[in-house]
Scaffold this active site. Structure first.
Site, PDB file in Angstrom:
ATOM      1  N   SER A 144       0.661  -1.358  -0.026  1.00 48.77           N
ATOM      2  CA  SER A 144       0.002  -0.094  -0.098  1.00 48.77           C
ATOM      3  C   SER A 144       0.704   1.396   0.043  1.00 48.77           C
ATOM      4  O   SER A 144       1.585   1.527  -0.952  1.00 48.77           O
ATOM      5  CB  SER A 144      -0.815  -0.003   1.473  1.00 48.77           C
ATOM      6  OG  SER A 144      -1.695   0.949   1.061  1.00 48.77           O
ATOM      7  N   ASP A 300      -2.308   6.254  -4.115  1.00 45.86           N
ATOM      8  CA  ASP A 300      -1.140   5.791  -3.724  1.00 45.86           C
ATOM      9  C   ASP A 300      -0.833   4.668  -4.411  1.00 45.86           C
ATOM     10  O   ASP A 300      -1.270   4.170  -5.343  1.00 45.86           O
ATOM     11  CB  ASP A 300      -1.571   5.135  -2.063  1.00 45.86           C
ATOM     12  CG  ASP A 300      -2.506   4.040  -2.078  1.00 45.86           C
ATOM     13  OD1 ASP A 300      -3.281   3.991  -3.164  1.00 45.86           O
ATOM     14  OD2 ASP A 300      -2.626   3.451  -1.200  1.00 45.86           O
ATOM     15  N   ASP A 302      -0.706   1.334  -4.880  1.00 46.43           N
ATOM     16  CA  ASP A 302      -1.823   0.309  -5.331  1.00 46.43           C
ATOM     17  C   ASP A 302      -3.056   0.794  -5.645  1.00 46.43           C
ATOM     18  O   ASP A 302      -4.023   0.026  -5.921  1.00 46.43           O
ATOM     19  CB  ASP A 302      -1.698  -0.738  -4.121  1.00 46.43           C
ATOM     20  CG  ASP A 302      -2.577  -0.699  -2.950  1.00 46.43           C
ATOM     21  OD1 ASP A 302      -2.420   0.709  -2.557  1.00 46.43           O
ATOM     22  OD2 ASP A 302      -3.155  -1.292  -2.379  1.00 46.43           O
ATOM     23  N   ASP A 304      -5.674   2.259  -4.306  1.00 44.79           N
ATOM     24  CA  ASP A 304      -6.827   2.128  -3.625  1.00 44.79           C
ATOM     25  C   ASP A 304      -7.336   3.288  -2.594  1.00 44.79           C
ATOM     26  O   ASP A 304      -8.457   3.107  -2.031  1.00 44.79           O
ATOM     27  CB  ASP A 304      -6.999   0.903  -2.821  1.00 44.79           C
ATOM     28  CG  ASP A 304      -5.879   0.696  -1.686  1.00 44.79           C
ATOM     29  OD1 ASP A 304      -5.153   1.774  -1.440  1.00 44.79           O
ATOM     30  OD2 ASP A 304      -6.021  -0.364  -0.764  1.00 44.79           O
TER      31      ASP A 304
END
Length: 571
Positions: A144, A300, A302, A304
Protein backbone atom coordinates in the site's frame (compact mmCIF):
# COMPACT_ATOMS: atom_id res chain seq x y z
CA UNK A 1 22.93 -21.53 20.40
CA UNK A 2 19.87 -19.25 20.21
CA UNK A 3 16.89 -20.10 18.00
CA UNK A 4 17.65 -16.98 15.94
CA UNK A 5 21.19 -18.17 15.27
CA UNK A 6 19.96 -21.66 14.35
CA UNK A 7 17.53 -20.15 11.85
CA UNK A 8 20.24 -17.88 10.50
CA UNK A 9 22.54 -20.86 9.85
CA UNK A 10 19.66 -22.76 8.24
CA UNK A 11 19.09 -19.84 5.87
CA UNK A 12 22.81 -19.61 5.07
CA UNK A 13 22.63 -23.21 4.01
CA UNK A 14 19.32 -23.22 2.13
CA UNK A 15 18.43 -19.71 0.87
CA UNK A 16 20.34 -20.01 -2.39
CA UNK A 17 17.80 -18.98 -5.02
CA UNK A 18 17.94 -15.22 -4.56
CA UNK A 19 21.35 -13.56 -4.81
CA UNK A 20 20.14 -10.51 -2.92
CA UNK A 21 19.27 -12.65 0.09
CA UNK A 22 22.64 -14.43 0.00
CA UNK A 23 24.43 -11.09 0.03
CA UNK A 24 22.38 -9.83 2.99
CA UNK A 25 22.93 -12.97 5.02
CA UNK A 26 26.68 -12.77 4.45
CA UNK A 27 26.75 -9.07 5.30
CA UNK A 28 25.04 -9.48 8.68
CA UNK A 29 27.29 -12.36 9.78
CA UNK A 30 28.53 -11.67 13.31
CA UNK A 31 25.96 -8.90 13.87
CA UNK A 32 23.76 -10.46 16.56
CA UNK A 33 21.35 -7.52 16.65
CA UNK A 34 20.72 -7.75 12.89
CA UNK A 35 20.34 -11.51 13.05
CA UNK A 36 17.88 -11.31 15.92
CA UNK A 37 15.74 -8.70 14.17
CA UNK A 38 15.54 -10.85 11.04
CA UNK A 39 14.74 -14.10 12.84
CA UNK A 40 13.07 -13.40 16.21
CA UNK A 41 9.66 -14.10 14.67
CA UNK A 42 7.91 -15.04 11.43
CA UNK A 43 5.83 -12.47 9.61
CA UNK A 44 2.39 -13.27 10.96
CA UNK A 45 -0.39 -14.07 8.53
CA UNK A 46 -3.52 -12.14 9.47
CA UNK A 47 -6.60 -10.67 7.82
CA UNK A 48 -4.30 -8.29 5.94
CA UNK A 49 -2.05 -11.17 4.85
CA UNK A 50 1.62 -10.46 5.55
CA UNK A 51 3.64 -7.27 5.31
CA UNK A 52 7.22 -6.43 6.19
CA UNK A 53 10.59 -5.08 5.18
CA UNK A 54 12.04 -6.73 2.06
CA UNK A 55 15.06 -8.86 2.85
CA UNK A 56 16.48 -12.10 4.24
CA UNK A 57 14.93 -13.81 7.25
CA UNK A 58 11.67 -15.11 8.65
CA UNK A 59 10.75 -11.56 9.72
CA UNK A 60 11.18 -10.23 6.18
CA UNK A 61 9.38 -10.27 2.84
CA UNK A 62 11.19 -12.60 0.44
CA UNK A 63 10.49 -15.46 -1.94
CA UNK A 64 10.57 -18.01 0.89
CA UNK A 65 8.09 -16.25 3.19
CA UNK A 66 5.85 -15.67 0.15
CA UNK A 67 6.06 -19.34 -0.86
CA UNK A 68 5.27 -20.55 2.65
CA UNK A 69 2.26 -18.23 3.01
CA UNK A 70 1.01 -19.33 -0.41
CA UNK A 71 1.44 -23.02 0.43
CA UNK A 72 -0.64 -22.50 3.57
CA UNK A 73 -3.32 -20.79 1.51
CA UNK A 74 -3.23 -23.72 -0.94
CA UNK A 75 -3.77 -26.29 1.80
CA UNK A 76 -6.68 -24.26 3.16
CA UNK A 77 -8.34 -23.98 -0.26
CA UNK A 78 -7.84 -27.63 -1.23
CA UNK A 79 -9.62 -28.81 1.92
CA UNK A 80 -12.89 -27.40 0.61
CA UNK A 81 -12.44 -27.42 -3.17
CA UNK A 82 -9.90 -29.56 -5.05
CA UNK A 83 -10.70 -27.57 -8.21
CA UNK A 84 -9.79 -24.17 -6.77
CA UNK A 85 -8.59 -21.12 -8.66
CA UNK A 86 -6.85 -17.94 -7.48
CA UNK A 87 -6.44 -14.49 -9.03
CA UNK A 88 -3.17 -12.62 -8.48
CA UNK A 89 -2.28 -8.95 -8.91
CA UNK A 90 0.74 -6.86 -8.00
CA UNK A 91 1.80 -3.22 -7.76
CA UNK A 92 4.94 -1.22 -8.56
CA UNK A 93 6.93 -2.08 -5.44
CA UNK A 94 10.36 -3.65 -5.39
CA UNK A 95 10.08 -7.39 -6.14
CA UNK A 96 6.26 -7.24 -6.46
CA UNK A 97 6.24 -8.99 -9.83
CA UNK A 98 8.73 -11.60 -8.55
CA UNK A 99 6.60 -12.33 -5.48
CA UNK A 100 3.45 -12.59 -7.63
CA UNK A 101 5.14 -15.11 -9.93
CA UNK A 102 6.47 -17.11 -6.94
CA UNK A 103 2.95 -17.30 -5.51
CA UNK A 104 1.65 -18.45 -8.90
CA UNK A 105 4.35 -21.16 -9.09
CA UNK A 106 3.41 -22.57 -5.68
CA UNK A 107 -0.30 -22.58 -6.52
CA UNK A 108 0.36 -24.33 -9.82
CA UNK A 109 2.52 -26.95 -8.13
CA UNK A 110 -0.42 -27.71 -5.81
CA UNK A 111 -2.80 -28.10 -8.76
CA UNK A 112 -4.58 -24.78 -8.24
CA UNK A 113 -5.35 -22.77 -11.37
CA UNK A 114 -3.96 -19.23 -11.43
CA UNK A 115 -5.28 -16.09 -13.12
CA UNK A 116 -2.40 -13.62 -13.12
CA UNK A 117 -2.50 -10.01 -14.26
CA UNK A 118 0.24 -9.61 -16.91
CA UNK A 119 1.14 -6.15 -15.67
CA UNK A 120 0.84 -4.17 -12.47
CA UNK A 121 -2.75 -3.32 -11.51
CA UNK A 122 -4.58 -1.49 -8.70
CA UNK A 123 -5.79 -3.46 -5.71
CA UNK A 124 -9.48 -2.95 -6.60
CA UNK A 125 -8.82 -4.60 -9.99
CA UNK A 126 -7.75 -7.72 -8.08
CA UNK A 127 -10.90 -7.63 -5.93
CA UNK A 128 -12.96 -7.27 -9.11
CA UNK A 129 -11.15 -10.11 -10.91
CA UNK A 130 -11.76 -12.54 -8.04
CA UNK A 131 -15.51 -12.05 -8.42
CA UNK A 132 -15.58 -11.69 -12.21
CA UNK A 133 -13.56 -14.87 -12.79
CA UNK A 134 -15.36 -16.72 -9.97
CA UNK A 135 -12.12 -17.51 -8.15
CA UNK A 136 -11.91 -19.08 -4.71
CA UNK A 137 -9.35 -16.55 -3.49
CA UNK A 138 -7.15 -13.66 -4.52
CA UNK A 139 -3.63 -12.46 -3.76
CA UNK A 140 -2.49 -8.85 -4.11
CA UNK A 141 1.24 -8.20 -3.74
CA UNK A 142 1.47 -4.70 -2.26
CA UNK A 143 2.47 -2.77 0.83
CA UNK A 144 0.00 0.00 0.00
CA UNK A 145 1.44 3.36 1.12
CA UNK A 146 4.39 2.12 3.20
CA UNK A 147 7.96 3.31 2.45
CA UNK A 148 9.95 1.67 -0.35
CA UNK A 149 11.68 -0.88 1.89
CA UNK A 150 8.34 -2.66 2.52
CA UNK A 151 6.30 -5.12 0.54
CA UNK A 152 3.31 -7.24 1.42
CA UNK A 153 0.81 -9.85 0.37
CA UNK A 154 -2.94 -9.43 0.91
CA UNK A 155 -5.38 -12.33 0.62
CA UNK A 156 -8.97 -12.11 -0.58
CA UNK A 157 -11.88 -14.52 -0.28
CA UNK A 158 -14.18 -15.61 -3.09
CA UNK A 159 -16.42 -12.62 -2.36
CA UNK A 160 -13.65 -10.17 -3.28
CA UNK A 161 -13.25 -9.02 0.34
CA UNK A 162 -10.03 -9.26 2.26
CA UNK A 163 -9.93 -12.53 4.14
CA UNK A 164 -11.97 -12.80 7.34
CA UNK A 165 -10.51 -13.40 10.80
CA UNK A 166 -11.75 -17.00 10.74
CA UNK A 167 -10.29 -17.81 7.33
CA UNK A 168 -7.00 -16.08 8.11
CA UNK A 169 -6.73 -18.10 11.32
CA UNK A 170 -7.21 -21.34 9.41
CA UNK A 171 -4.57 -20.35 6.84
CA UNK A 172 -2.18 -19.38 9.65
CA UNK A 173 -2.66 -22.85 11.16
CA UNK A 174 -1.74 -24.44 7.82
CA UNK A 175 1.32 -22.20 7.44
CA UNK A 176 2.53 -23.21 10.91
CA UNK A 177 2.79 -26.84 9.82
CA UNK A 178 5.07 -26.13 6.87
CA UNK A 179 8.83 -26.10 6.48
CA UNK A 180 9.87 -22.97 4.64
CA UNK A 181 12.46 -24.61 2.41
CA UNK A 182 10.36 -27.66 1.49
CA UNK A 183 7.63 -25.77 -0.35
CA UNK A 184 7.44 -26.94 -3.97
CA UNK A 185 7.11 -24.45 -6.84
CA UNK A 186 6.31 -25.30 -10.47
CA UNK A 187 8.37 -24.03 -13.38
CA UNK A 188 6.61 -20.81 -14.40
CA UNK A 189 6.89 -21.23 -18.19
CA UNK A 190 5.78 -24.86 -18.04
CA UNK A 191 2.76 -23.95 -15.91
CA UNK A 192 1.95 -21.14 -18.33
CA UNK A 193 2.08 -23.39 -21.39
CA UNK A 194 -0.04 -26.07 -19.68
CA UNK A 195 -2.73 -23.58 -18.71
CA UNK A 196 -2.25 -23.90 -14.93
CA UNK A 197 -1.21 -20.24 -15.03
CA UNK A 198 -3.21 -17.95 -17.31
CA UNK A 199 -2.83 -14.25 -17.88
CA UNK A 200 -5.90 -12.15 -17.15
CA UNK A 201 -7.13 -10.65 -20.42
CA UNK A 202 -8.08 -7.15 -21.48
CA UNK A 203 -11.75 -8.18 -21.31
CA UNK A 204 -11.55 -8.24 -17.51
CA UNK A 205 -9.95 -4.79 -17.39
CA UNK A 206 -12.58 -3.45 -19.79
CA UNK A 207 -15.38 -4.93 -17.67
CA UNK A 208 -13.88 -3.31 -14.58
CA UNK A 209 -13.69 0.11 -16.22
CA UNK A 210 -17.27 -0.24 -17.46
CA UNK A 211 -18.44 -0.84 -13.88
CA UNK A 212 -16.44 2.15 -12.64
CA UNK A 213 -17.93 4.48 -15.25
CA UNK A 214 -21.45 3.23 -14.52
CA UNK A 215 -21.20 4.78 -11.04
CA UNK A 216 -21.34 8.29 -12.50
CA UNK A 217 -24.37 10.36 -11.52
CA UNK A 218 -23.89 12.94 -14.27
CA UNK A 219 -21.86 11.27 -17.07
CA UNK A 220 -21.53 14.54 -18.99
CA UNK A 221 -20.38 16.64 -16.03
CA UNK A 222 -16.66 16.13 -16.62
CA UNK A 223 -16.72 16.64 -20.38
CA UNK A 224 -18.79 19.81 -20.06
CA UNK A 225 -16.48 21.41 -17.50
CA UNK A 226 -13.42 23.58 -17.94
CA UNK A 227 -11.97 22.30 -14.65
CA UNK A 228 -8.16 22.09 -14.66
CA UNK A 229 -6.84 18.93 -13.06
CA UNK A 230 -3.39 17.72 -11.96
CA UNK A 231 -2.91 14.01 -11.27
CA UNK A 232 -0.06 12.07 -9.69
CA UNK A 233 -0.04 8.27 -9.32
CA UNK A 234 2.97 8.56 -6.96
CA UNK A 235 4.94 6.11 -9.14
CA UNK A 236 2.29 3.47 -8.61
CA UNK A 237 -0.44 1.56 -10.43
CA UNK A 238 -2.93 4.40 -10.92
CA UNK A 239 -1.30 5.99 -13.95
CA UNK A 240 -3.08 4.02 -16.68
CA UNK A 241 -6.52 3.20 -15.19
CA UNK A 242 -7.20 6.62 -13.64
CA UNK A 243 -6.12 8.52 -16.76
CA UNK A 244 -8.02 6.16 -19.06
CA UNK A 245 -11.27 6.43 -17.09
CA UNK A 246 -11.02 10.23 -16.81
CA UNK A 247 -10.31 10.48 -20.55
CA UNK A 248 -13.25 8.22 -21.38
CA UNK A 249 -15.48 10.43 -19.20
CA UNK A 250 -14.39 13.43 -21.25
CA UNK A 251 -11.68 15.04 -19.13
CA UNK A 252 -9.59 17.35 -21.30
CA UNK A 253 -7.43 19.42 -18.93
CA UNK A 254 -5.43 16.73 -17.10
CA UNK A 255 -1.74 17.31 -16.34
CA UNK A 256 0.32 14.45 -14.93
CA UNK A 257 3.26 15.00 -12.57
CA UNK A 258 6.07 13.68 -14.80
CA UNK A 259 8.49 12.76 -12.01
CA UNK A 260 5.83 10.50 -10.46
CA UNK A 261 4.15 9.26 -13.63
CA UNK A 262 5.80 5.91 -14.23
CA UNK A 263 6.03 2.90 -11.87
CA UNK A 264 9.08 3.03 -9.59
CA UNK A 265 9.22 1.04 -6.36
CA UNK A 266 11.98 3.28 -5.01
CA UNK A 267 9.59 6.26 -4.94
CA UNK A 268 12.50 8.67 -5.52
CA UNK A 269 10.52 11.90 -5.08
CA UNK A 270 8.28 10.82 -2.17
CA UNK A 271 9.89 8.49 0.40
CA UNK A 272 6.47 8.06 2.03
CA UNK A 273 4.08 7.54 -0.93
CA UNK A 274 1.04 8.22 1.22
CA UNK A 275 -1.57 10.72 -0.05
CA UNK A 276 -2.39 11.55 3.56
CA UNK A 277 1.03 13.23 3.88
CA UNK A 278 1.50 16.71 2.44
CA UNK A 279 5.12 16.03 1.45
CA UNK A 280 3.97 13.24 -0.90
CA UNK A 281 1.86 15.83 -2.72
CA UNK A 282 4.61 18.47 -2.91
CA UNK A 283 5.40 18.06 -6.61
CA UNK A 284 1.72 17.87 -7.43
CA UNK A 285 1.08 21.09 -5.53
CA UNK A 286 3.96 22.80 -7.35
CA UNK A 287 2.56 21.64 -10.70
CA UNK A 288 -0.93 22.80 -9.71
CA UNK A 289 0.33 26.25 -8.77
CA UNK A 290 2.31 26.51 -12.02
CA UNK A 291 -0.72 25.97 -14.24
CA UNK A 292 -3.45 27.31 -11.94
CA UNK A 293 -5.18 23.93 -11.57
CA UNK A 294 -8.50 23.72 -9.74
CA UNK A 295 -7.95 20.24 -8.33
CA UNK A 296 -5.06 17.89 -7.51
CA UNK A 297 -5.59 14.14 -7.28
CA UNK A 298 -2.97 11.76 -5.83
CA UNK A 299 -3.37 7.98 -5.68
CA UNK A 300 -1.20 5.71 -3.55
CA UNK A 301 1.01 2.96 -5.08
CA UNK A 302 -1.70 0.27 -5.24
CA UNK A 303 -4.35 2.83 -6.19
CA UNK A 304 -6.92 2.02 -3.55
CA UNK A 305 -6.73 5.44 -1.83
CA UNK A 306 -6.81 8.98 -3.17
CA UNK A 307 -5.91 12.33 -1.62
CA UNK A 308 -6.87 15.73 -2.99
CA UNK A 309 -5.95 19.40 -2.82
CA UNK A 310 -8.27 22.20 -3.94
CA UNK A 311 -7.45 25.69 -5.19
CA UNK A 312 -8.32 28.10 -2.38
CA UNK A 313 -7.62 31.65 -3.53
CA UNK A 314 -3.90 31.84 -4.27
CA UNK A 315 -3.15 28.71 -2.21
CA UNK A 316 -4.12 25.04 -2.23
CA UNK A 317 -5.91 23.39 0.67
CA UNK A 318 -5.60 19.67 1.34
CA UNK A 319 -8.88 18.04 2.30
CA UNK A 320 -8.85 15.18 4.77
CA UNK A 321 -10.30 11.75 4.12
CA UNK A 322 -13.15 12.59 6.45
CA UNK A 323 -13.91 15.79 4.56
CA UNK A 324 -13.86 14.10 1.15
CA UNK A 325 -16.05 11.30 2.55
CA UNK A 326 -18.55 13.87 3.82
CA UNK A 327 -18.51 15.75 0.50
CA UNK A 328 -19.07 12.57 -1.50
CA UNK A 329 -21.93 11.28 0.61
CA UNK A 330 -23.61 14.68 0.49
CA UNK A 331 -23.17 14.86 -3.30
CA UNK A 332 -24.41 11.30 -3.86
CA UNK A 333 -27.39 11.66 -1.52
CA UNK A 334 -28.48 15.12 -2.64
CA UNK A 335 -28.29 14.33 -6.34
CA UNK A 336 -29.88 10.87 -6.13
CA UNK A 337 -32.74 12.31 -4.14
CA UNK A 338 -33.04 15.16 -6.66
CA UNK A 339 -33.02 12.72 -9.61
CA UNK A 340 -35.38 10.23 -7.99
CA UNK A 341 -32.77 7.44 -8.15
CA UNK A 342 -32.32 6.85 -4.42
CA UNK A 343 -33.15 3.20 -3.63
CA UNK A 344 -35.66 2.19 -0.99
CA UNK A 345 -34.08 1.93 2.48
CA UNK A 346 -30.63 3.19 1.37
CA UNK A 347 -27.52 2.28 3.34
CA UNK A 348 -24.11 3.92 3.69
CA UNK A 349 -21.22 2.41 5.64
CA UNK A 350 -18.27 3.97 7.46
CA UNK A 351 -15.67 2.80 9.96
CA UNK A 352 -15.94 3.71 13.63
CA UNK A 353 -12.97 6.10 13.40
CA UNK A 354 -14.52 8.02 10.50
CA UNK A 355 -16.44 11.27 10.89
CA UNK A 356 -19.89 11.43 12.39
CA UNK A 357 -20.51 14.40 10.10
CA UNK A 358 -21.23 11.79 7.42
CA UNK A 359 -23.81 10.19 9.71
CA UNK A 360 -25.54 13.55 10.20
CA UNK A 361 -25.62 14.11 6.42
CA UNK A 362 -26.97 10.60 5.83
CA UNK A 363 -29.73 11.12 8.40
CA UNK A 364 -30.87 14.28 6.59
CA UNK A 365 -31.47 12.28 3.42
CA UNK A 366 -33.06 9.27 5.10
CA UNK A 367 -29.99 7.06 4.63
CA UNK A 368 -29.11 4.54 7.32
CA UNK A 369 -25.45 4.83 8.33
CA UNK A 370 -23.82 1.61 9.52
CA UNK A 371 -20.63 1.81 11.60
CA UNK A 372 -18.10 -1.01 11.26
CA UNK A 373 -14.63 -1.78 12.59
CA UNK A 374 -11.55 -0.26 10.98
CA UNK A 375 -10.72 -2.11 7.77
CA UNK A 376 -12.48 -1.94 4.44
CA UNK A 377 -13.24 -5.66 4.55
CA UNK A 378 -15.95 -4.85 7.09
CA UNK A 379 -17.56 -2.47 4.60
CA UNK A 380 -17.30 -5.25 2.02
CA UNK A 381 -19.03 -7.63 4.45
CA UNK A 382 -21.99 -5.26 4.68
CA UNK A 383 -22.29 -5.28 0.90
CA UNK A 384 -22.18 -9.07 0.95
CA UNK A 385 -25.04 -9.20 3.47
CA UNK A 386 -27.13 -7.01 1.18
CA UNK A 387 -26.18 -9.17 -1.80
CA UNK A 388 -27.38 -12.28 0.02
CA UNK A 389 -30.75 -10.53 0.52
CA UNK A 390 -30.88 -9.60 -3.16
CA UNK A 391 -30.75 -5.91 -2.20
CA UNK A 392 -27.20 -4.78 -2.89
CA UNK A 393 -28.77 -1.79 -4.65
CA UNK A 394 -29.43 -0.38 -1.15
CA UNK A 395 -25.71 0.28 -0.73
CA UNK A 396 -24.92 3.79 -1.97
CA UNK A 397 -21.47 4.55 -0.54
CA UNK A 398 -18.80 3.41 1.90
CA UNK A 399 -15.66 5.08 3.20
CA UNK A 400 -12.94 5.19 5.82
CA UNK A 401 -11.08 8.26 7.07
CA UNK A 402 -7.76 7.05 5.62
CA UNK A 403 -8.76 8.20 2.11
CA UNK A 404 -10.54 5.02 1.06
CA UNK A 405 -13.91 5.19 -0.72
CA UNK A 406 -16.15 2.88 -2.73
CA UNK A 407 -19.24 3.70 -4.76
CA UNK A 408 -20.74 0.58 -6.31
CA UNK A 409 -20.62 -3.10 -5.43
CA UNK A 410 -18.49 -4.44 -8.32
CA UNK A 411 -15.46 -4.60 -5.98
CA UNK A 412 -15.27 -5.21 -2.26
CA UNK A 413 -12.27 -3.06 -1.43
CA UNK A 414 -11.69 0.67 -1.58
CA UNK A 415 -11.10 1.94 -5.08
CA UNK A 416 -9.15 5.07 -5.99
CA UNK A 417 -10.12 4.77 -9.66
CA UNK A 418 -13.85 5.22 -9.06
CA UNK A 419 -13.06 7.69 -6.26
CA UNK A 420 -10.91 9.83 -8.56
CA UNK A 421 -13.70 9.82 -11.13
CA UNK A 422 -16.41 10.71 -8.60
CA UNK A 423 -14.32 13.45 -6.95
CA UNK A 424 -13.60 14.94 -10.37
CA UNK A 425 -17.26 14.74 -11.36
CA UNK A 426 -18.32 16.33 -8.07
CA UNK A 427 -15.77 19.13 -8.48
CA UNK A 428 -16.97 19.75 -12.05
CA UNK A 429 -20.61 19.77 -10.93
CA UNK A 430 -19.95 22.49 -8.35
CA UNK A 431 -17.49 24.31 -10.62
CA UNK A 432 -20.39 24.86 -13.05
CA UNK A 433 -22.19 26.61 -10.18
CA UNK A 434 -19.20 28.80 -9.40
CA UNK A 435 -18.31 26.82 -6.27
CA UNK A 436 -15.15 25.01 -5.22
CA UNK A 437 -15.10 21.95 -2.98
CA UNK A 438 -13.80 24.28 -0.23
CA UNK A 439 -16.98 26.36 -0.58
CA UNK A 440 -19.16 23.26 -0.36
CA UNK A 441 -17.25 21.95 2.66
CA UNK A 442 -17.69 25.28 4.45
CA UNK A 443 -21.43 25.15 3.80
CA UNK A 444 -21.59 21.67 5.36
CA UNK A 445 -19.79 22.96 8.46
CA UNK A 446 -22.25 25.86 8.63
CA UNK A 447 -25.15 23.39 8.56
CA UNK A 448 -23.88 20.68 10.88
CA UNK A 449 -21.15 22.26 13.03
CA UNK A 450 -17.38 22.06 12.69
CA UNK A 451 -16.07 18.49 13.00
CA UNK A 452 -12.29 18.47 13.46
CA UNK A 453 -10.67 15.08 12.99
CA UNK A 454 -7.00 14.32 13.27
CA UNK A 455 -4.71 11.55 14.43
CA UNK A 456 -1.36 10.95 16.06
CA UNK A 457 0.80 7.96 15.19
CA UNK A 458 3.54 6.64 17.45
CA UNK A 459 6.22 4.39 15.94
CA UNK A 460 6.85 1.13 17.81
CA UNK A 461 9.57 -0.62 15.81
CA UNK A 462 11.01 -4.04 16.60
CA UNK A 463 10.28 -6.58 19.31
CA UNK A 464 10.31 -4.01 22.14
CA UNK A 465 7.89 -1.82 20.17
CA UNK A 466 5.39 -4.65 19.81
CA UNK A 467 5.54 -5.26 23.56
CA UNK A 468 5.11 -1.54 24.26
CA UNK A 469 1.90 -1.45 22.19
CA UNK A 470 0.48 -4.40 24.12
CA UNK A 471 1.28 -2.74 27.44
CA UNK A 472 -0.34 0.54 26.41
CA UNK A 473 -3.58 -1.13 25.30
CA UNK A 474 -3.73 -3.30 28.42
CA UNK A 475 -3.20 -0.27 30.66
CA UNK A 476 -5.99 1.67 28.94
CA UNK A 477 -8.35 -1.29 29.31
CA UNK A 478 -7.65 -1.82 32.99
CA UNK A 479 -7.13 1.80 34.07
CA UNK A 480 -9.17 4.07 31.78
CA UNK A 481 -8.84 7.85 32.31
CA UNK A 482 -11.81 9.58 33.98
CA UNK A 483 -11.26 12.70 31.89
CA UNK A 484 -9.20 13.70 28.85
CA UNK A 485 -8.23 17.33 28.31
CA UNK A 486 -10.59 18.40 31.07
CA UNK A 487 -13.59 16.72 29.43
CA UNK A 488 -15.23 13.88 31.36
CA UNK A 489 -15.20 10.42 29.80
CA UNK A 490 -18.88 9.53 29.47
CA UNK A 491 -18.57 6.14 27.80
CA UNK A 492 -15.82 3.64 27.07
CA UNK A 493 -16.15 1.13 24.23
CA UNK A 494 -13.72 -1.79 24.50
CA UNK A 495 -14.02 -3.67 21.21
CA UNK A 496 -11.61 -6.37 22.31
CA UNK A 497 -13.99 -7.30 25.12
CA UNK A 498 -17.13 -6.35 23.10
CA UNK A 499 -18.15 -4.10 25.98
CA UNK A 500 -19.65 -0.59 26.09
CA UNK A 501 -19.56 0.95 29.56
CA UNK A 502 -21.59 3.97 30.66
CA UNK A 503 -19.20 5.54 33.17
CA UNK A 504 -21.80 7.37 35.27
CA UNK A 505 -24.19 4.45 35.75
CA UNK A 506 -21.74 1.60 35.33
CA UNK A 507 -24.17 -0.03 32.91
CA UNK A 508 -22.50 -2.38 30.44
CA UNK A 509 -23.93 -3.36 27.05
CA UNK A 510 -22.60 -5.79 24.47
CA UNK A 511 -21.04 -4.42 21.26
CA UNK A 512 -22.34 -6.49 18.34
CA UNK A 513 -19.20 -6.33 16.21
CA UNK A 514 -16.22 -8.68 15.80
CA UNK A 515 -13.59 -8.40 18.52
CA UNK A 516 -10.82 -5.92 17.74
CA UNK A 517 -8.04 -4.26 19.71
CA UNK A 518 -9.72 -0.84 19.74
CA UNK A 519 -10.81 1.45 22.58
CA UNK A 520 -13.13 4.45 22.14
CA UNK A 521 -13.63 7.16 24.77
CA UNK A 522 -16.73 9.33 24.30
CA UNK A 523 -16.27 12.72 25.98
CA UNK A 524 -18.39 15.64 27.02
CA UNK A 525 -19.40 17.85 24.11
CA UNK A 526 -19.53 14.88 21.69
CA UNK A 527 -15.76 14.80 21.28
CA UNK A 528 -14.09 11.41 21.02
CA UNK A 529 -10.75 9.63 21.31
CA UNK A 530 -10.01 6.30 19.62
CA UNK A 531 -6.85 4.29 20.19
CA UNK A 532 -5.70 1.16 18.35
CA UNK A 533 -2.52 -0.56 17.17
CA UNK A 534 -2.13 -0.44 13.40
CA UNK A 535 -2.90 -3.70 11.67
CA UNK A 536 -0.34 -3.09 8.92
CA UNK A 537 2.45 -0.95 10.40
CA UNK A 538 4.58 -0.95 13.58
CA UNK A 539 2.73 1.93 15.19
CA UNK A 540 -0.09 2.77 17.55
CA UNK A 541 -2.69 5.29 16.38
CA UNK A 542 -4.83 7.77 18.28
CA UNK A 543 -7.79 9.37 16.49
CA UNK A 544 -9.33 12.57 17.82
CA UNK A 545 -12.71 14.14 17.13
CA UNK A 546 -13.38 17.66 18.38
CA UNK A 547 -16.71 19.34 17.66
CA UNK A 548 -17.65 23.00 18.04
CA UNK A 549 -19.63 25.71 16.31
CA UNK A 550 -16.44 27.15 14.83
CA UNK A 551 -13.09 25.91 13.54
CA UNK A 552 -11.24 27.88 16.22
CA UNK A 553 -13.38 26.37 18.95
CA UNK A 554 -12.82 22.83 17.62
CA UNK A 555 -9.06 23.42 17.42
CA UNK A 556 -8.98 24.52 21.06
CA UNK A 557 -10.85 21.39 22.13
CA UNK A 558 -8.58 19.20 20.03
CA UNK A 559 -5.36 20.63 21.46
CA UNK A 560 -6.55 19.99 25.00
CA UNK A 561 -7.53 16.37 24.43
CA UNK A 562 -4.50 15.56 22.26
CA UNK A 563 -1.96 16.99 24.70
CA UNK A 564 -3.55 15.28 27.68
CA UNK A 565 -4.02 11.92 25.98
CA UNK A 566 -0.40 11.88 24.81
CA UNK A 567 0.58 12.16 28.47
CA UNK A 568 -1.83 9.33 29.35
CA UNK A 569 -0.12 7.14 26.73
CA UNK A 570 3.31 7.98 28.11
CA UNK A 571 4.67 8.59 24.61
Amino acid sequence: MSIEMKLYNEWLENAAEDADLRAELTECQGNNEQIRDRFYRELEFGTGGIRGVIGAGTNRMNIYTVRKATAGLCDYLLETNPDSSVAIGYDSRIKSELFAREAARVLAAKGIRVHLYPELMPTPCLSFAVRYLKCDAGIMVTASHNPAKYNGYKCYGSDGCQMTDLSAGMVLDKIGRLDMFSVKAADFDTALSSGMIRYIGDDVVSAYKKEVKSQSIYPDAISNSGLKLVFTPLNGTGNKPVREVLAEMGAKNVTVVKEQEHPDGNFPTCPFPNPEIKEALRLGLEQSAAIGADLLLATDPDCDRVGIAVKDGDEYSLLSGNEVGALLIDYICSQRVKNGTMPKDPIAVKTIVSTNLAAAIAEKYGVRMINVLTGFKYIGEQIKLLEEQGREDRYIFGFEESYGYLKGTYARDKDAVVSAMMITEMACFYHAQGKSLIDVMDSLYDQYGYFLHTQSSFQCEGESGMQKMKEIMLGLQNNPPSAIGGYRVLKMADYKESRLTDIASGQVTVIDLPKSDVIVYSLEGESEVVIRPSGTEPKIKAYYTAISDTKTGAEEVFEKIRDDFTKVLGL
